[in-house]
Write a protein that holds these residues in place. Structure first.
Motif, short mmCIF file in Angstrom:
data_model
loop_
_atom_site.label_atom_id
_atom_site.label_comp_id
_atom_site.label_asym_id
_atom_site.label_seq_id
_atom_site.Cartn_x
_atom_site.Cartn_y
_atom_site.Cartn_z
N PHE A 135 -56.92 -34.98 81.18
CA PHE A 135 -57.65 -36.13 81.71
C PHE A 135 -59.15 -35.86 81.61
N SER A 140 -56.87 -40.86 80.84
CA SER A 140 -55.85 -40.13 80.10
C SER A 140 -56.37 -39.74 78.72
N GLY A 141 -55.93 -38.55 78.26
CA GLY A 141 -56.31 -38.10 76.93
C GLY A 141 -55.84 -39.03 75.83
N ARG A 142 -54.92 -39.93 76.15
CA ARG A 142 -54.42 -40.88 75.15
C ARG A 142 -55.37 -42.08 74.97
N LYS A 143 -56.31 -42.29 75.88
CA LYS A 143 -57.10 -43.52 75.89
C LYS A 143 -58.56 -43.23 75.52
N PRO A 203 -52.04 -34.83 74.75
CA PRO A 203 -52.97 -35.77 75.40
C PRO A 203 -52.52 -36.25 76.78
N GLY A 204 -51.21 -36.31 77.02
CA GLY A 204 -50.74 -36.74 78.33
C GLY A 204 -51.01 -35.74 79.43
N ASN A 205 -51.30 -34.50 79.08
CA ASN A 205 -51.57 -33.45 80.07
C ASN A 205 -53.07 -33.16 80.23
#
Length: 261
Positions: A163, A118-121, A159-161
């Motif tokens: 990867f 994920s773009g968040r990680k 970020p959630g969209n």
């Protein structure tokens, strides 16, 4: 799609339309920003998001635009390529999930599962041995291609969209919200960006005036404020740039000169 959500949204949109009409009729200051037009565009966008089949058509449209996409900055070695007996299959740099139309409709969207980070990680990106600089460059190039070249772009790339995949590849998901730009608008956008980068406030002002349409205003005053804005942010290192403050300053300039984009 959540059961029963459409009538709730339609009721909310009717209230918004009434409020916008009231604001436009009662407040000269708000009238300049065309609240009824804002609500109309917002309503149109939200209704499109309720149609999951439309979302999947958006995904396929963008997938077609990236079908033959390559990393133009990727170094190549022609000699080694000729020596290789059979090159391995080339994986796409930008991945758009495949749509399974046999199970997809207005209320349900079924797409290929994306197994990535994920773009968040971002810590997981480092642990996987991916190169952040390559990912950043490829992501920036992909977004600019969608906006400037194709005129059809993912309008919600949080970020959630996003990867990250092995090989420093990038996947985009969720195409419920997309943007469209005509060729004229793309040319204007390019002029605006060039004006900011090359420190040419006159060019920036001309584009903004083109966007806002006709209207009496103090062009010299606008030019001075844009010049101050450009000077304030020109050459600032990206890690020192505060995007929220920059956008607030820009909106303040628009509001002061009663410019509505």
């Amino acid at each position: 799609r959540r059961p029963g959500i459409r009538p709730i949204i339609e009721a909310d949109l009717r209230w918004l339309a009434r409020l916008a009409k009231l604001a436009e009729g009662e407040s000269p200051e708000l009238r300049a920003f065309r609240p009824q037009e804002v609500v109309r565009q917002f309503s149109q966008s939200l209704r499109r998001e309720l149609d999951f089949a439309g979302e999947c058509r958006n995904a396929e449209h963008i997938a077609e635009n990236f079908a033959d996409y390559t990393d133009k900055d990727e170094p190549t070695d022609d000699a080694s390529a000729e020596a290789a007996p059979e090159p391995p299959p080339v994986l796409p740099i930008i991945v758009i999930p495949r749509v399974y139309w046999q199970w997809t409709g207005e209320r349900v969207c079924v797409q290929e599962f994306i197994a990535g980070i994920s773009g968040r990680k971002l810590a997981a990106v480092d642990q996987a041995g991916l190169d952040r600089k390559v990912l950043a460059r490829r992501g920036a190039h992909a977004v600019l291609k969608m906006i400037v070249e194709d005129g059809f772009f993912h309008a919600d790339p949080h970020p959630g969209n996003v990867f990250y995949l092995p090989g420093n590849r990038i996947a985009f998901i969720d195409f419920g919200m997309v943007g469209r730009l005509t060729e004229v608008r793309r040319d204007q956008l390019t002029g605006l960006l060039l004006g900011l980068v090359k420190h040419e406030p006159r060019r920036v002002a001309d584009v903004m005036l083109d966007w806002t349409g006709d209207g009496a205003m103090d062009e010299d005053g606008l030019l001075v404020e844009i010049q101050t804005f450009v000077q304030q942010y020109h050459g600032v290192a990206l890690k020192q740039l505060r995007l929220g403050a920059m956008l607030s300053d820009l909106v303040a300039i628009l509001r002061q000169h009663q410019l509505a984009l």
